[in-house]
Design an enzyme around this catalytic site. Structure first.
Site, short mmCIF file in Angstrom:
data_model
loop_
_atom_site.label_atom_id
_atom_site.label_comp_id
_atom_site.label_asym_id
_atom_site.label_seq_id
_atom_site.Cartn_x
_atom_site.Cartn_y
_atom_site.Cartn_z
N HIS A 1 -8.52 0.46 -5.81
CA HIS A 1 -8.31 1.89 -6.09
C HIS A 1 -6.85 2.28 -5.87
O HIS A 1 -6.32 3.16 -6.53
CB HIS A 1 -9.15 2.77 -5.15
CG HIS A 1 -10.60 2.46 -5.19
ND1 HIS A 1 -11.36 2.66 -6.32
CD2 HIS A 1 -11.44 1.96 -4.25
CE1 HIS A 1 -12.61 2.30 -6.06
NE2 HIS A 1 -12.69 1.89 -4.82
N HIS B 1 -1.31 4.72 1.88
CA HIS B 1 -1.57 4.28 0.51
C HIS B 1 -0.85 5.25 -0.42
O HIS B 1 -0.32 6.27 0.03
CB HIS B 1 -3.08 4.26 0.22
CG HIS B 1 -3.70 5.60 0.37
ND1 HIS B 1 -4.26 6.06 1.56
CD2 HIS B 1 -3.78 6.64 -0.50
CE1 HIS B 1 -4.67 7.29 1.40
NE2 HIS B 1 -4.38 7.68 0.17
N1 LIG Z 1 -6.34 10.33 -0.46
S1 LIG Z 1 -7.13 9.98 0.86
O1 LIG Z 1 -6.20 10.00 1.98
O2 LIG Z 1 -8.25 10.90 0.99
C1 LIG Z 1 -7.75 8.35 0.73
C2 LIG Z 1 -7.63 7.62 -0.43
F1 LIG Z 1 -7.12 8.14 -1.55
C3 LIG Z 1 -8.04 6.29 -0.47
F2 LIG Z 1 -7.91 5.59 -1.64
C4 LIG Z 1 -8.57 5.68 0.62
S2 LIG Z 1 -9.01 4.00 0.54
O3 LIG Z 1 -9.53 3.56 1.79
O4 LIG Z 1 -7.84 3.29 0.10
C5 LIG Z 1 -10.22 3.76 -0.71
C6 LIG Z 1 -11.35 4.70 -0.60
O5 LIG Z 1 -11.77 4.96 0.68
C7 LIG Z 1 -8.74 6.41 1.79
N2 LIG Z 1 -9.32 5.76 2.85
C8 LIG Z 1 -9.79 6.41 4.05
C9 LIG Z 1 -11.04 7.23 3.77
C10 LIG Z 1 -12.22 6.41 4.28
C11 LIG Z 1 -11.60 5.38 5.17
C12 LIG Z 1 -12.18 4.49 6.05
C13 LIG Z 1 -11.37 3.58 6.75
C14 LIG Z 1 -9.98 3.59 6.55
C15 LIG Z 1 -9.40 4.48 5.66
C16 LIG Z 1 -10.23 5.39 5.04
C17 LIG Z 1 -8.29 7.74 1.84
F3 LIG Z 1 -8.40 8.46 2.96
ZN LIG Z 2 -4.61 9.41 -0.75
#
Ligand SMILES: NS(=O)(=O)c1c(F)c(F)c(S(=O)(=O)CCO)c(N[C@H]2CCc3ccccc32)c1F
Ligand SMILES: [Zn+2]
Length: 263
Positions: free
Chosen positions: A66, A91
């Site tokens: 993603h 990210h």
């Molecule tokens: N734009 S954002 O900041 O809302 C956001 C993202 F856009 C995104 F892509 C991710 S991820 O982990 O790379 C993929 C889907 O969870 C996360 N990951 C977070 C959410 C869930 C989770 C669990 C463990 C570590 C990181 C995250 C995220 F918080």
């Molecule tokens: Zn993000």
């Protein structure tokens, strides 16, 4: 596996079917425009503790299909929020080589070229991010807007590794560096609102801090971000470019965004 995407039959308009919170309240990202902004003198500068990570420590950069995410050191945390928040990962979100308008948040309807998120969890109340991510005040995400300008040597410390994480599930180690170098000038000037994860499961658990001033990276660095990675695995016969991995702005009614700066 998380079967959602930014395009096609699993695109963002279908997310609420499998992930109900994505159709709920307090969704992110949003557009910052003047009639929802309100100055708040209590919004003090954040303190970034342990952000200067030794080069003998290693961050892990991963293509998760993603985005490209970098796991951060648990010694990194933010003070001066209602609770202490510990860093989890950073990210990015971006557009494509023909349309460098891939930020998630917009300002007066304008996209920036890209956006970097540094995800933290409330380590005062929860043992880890998995416990925190669906709770109120569970997460705090710092957002840095990226625009085109001179070559940025600090961002290059991450970007130079993109060729080693071209495909889903590939990983590479990045030597530690001072992550504070990735923040813009005047980090005391920011937008603040309560919102959500911008990807499924879209939990409304995020205290957002979007810095007012963008950071500049070069046209070539931006092109590398827009063209280096694929959502698919290295042996997939139908490779899918990882582009336009940003969610559209969400309805923001009857709420305010607080700003730490006067116009
Ligand atoms: N734009 S954002 O900041 O809302 C956001 C993202 F856009 C995104 F892509 C991710 S991820 O982990 O790379 C993929 C889907 O969870 C996360 N990951 C977070 C959410 C869930 C989770 C669990 C463990 C570590 C990181 C995250 C995220 F918080
Ligand atoms: Zn993000």
């Amino acid at each position: 596996g998380s079967k959602w995407s930014y395009i096609g039959p699993d695109g963002e308009n279908t997310w609420p079917k499998k992930y109900p919170f994505c159709g709920g309240v307090f969704q992110s990202p949003i557009d910052f425009h003047k009639d929802i902004l309100q100055y708040d003198s209590n919004l003090s500068p954040l303190e970034f503790i342990g952000y200067n990570v030794s080069s003998t420590d290693l961050f892990t950069l991963t293509n998760n299909g993603h985005s490209v995410k970098m796991h951060l050191s648990p010694t990194m945390h933010i003070r001066n929020l209602p609770f202490e928040y510990t860093a989890s990962q950073l990210h990015l979100h971006w557009g494509n080589r023909n349309k460098s308008e891939g930020s998630e948040h917009t300002v007066s309807g304008k996209h920036f070229a890209a956006e970097m998120h540094i995800v933290h969890y409330n380590s005062e109340k929860y043992p880890d991010i998995t416990a925190a991510m669906d709770k109120a005040n569970g997460l705090a995400v710092l957002a840095i807007l990226l625009e085109i300008g001179p070559f940025n040597p600090s961002y290059e410390k991450i970007f130079r590794h993109f060729r080693n994480v071209k495909y889903k599930d590939q990983m590479v180690h990045v030597p530690g560096f001072n992550v504070q170098e990735l923040l813009p000038d005047r980090p005391d000037e920011y937008y603040r609102y309560e919102g959500s994860l911008t990807t499924p499961p879209c939990y409304p658990s995020v205290l957002w801090t979007v810095f007012r001033h963008p950071v500049k990276i070069s046209q070539e660095q931006l092109l590398a971000l827009e063209t280096a990675m694929y959502c698919t695995e290295s042996d997939d016969p139908e490779p899918l470019e990882m582009v336009n991995n940003f969610r559209n702005v969400q309805e923001f009614r009857e709420r305010l965004v607080f700003i730490s700066f006067r116009e």
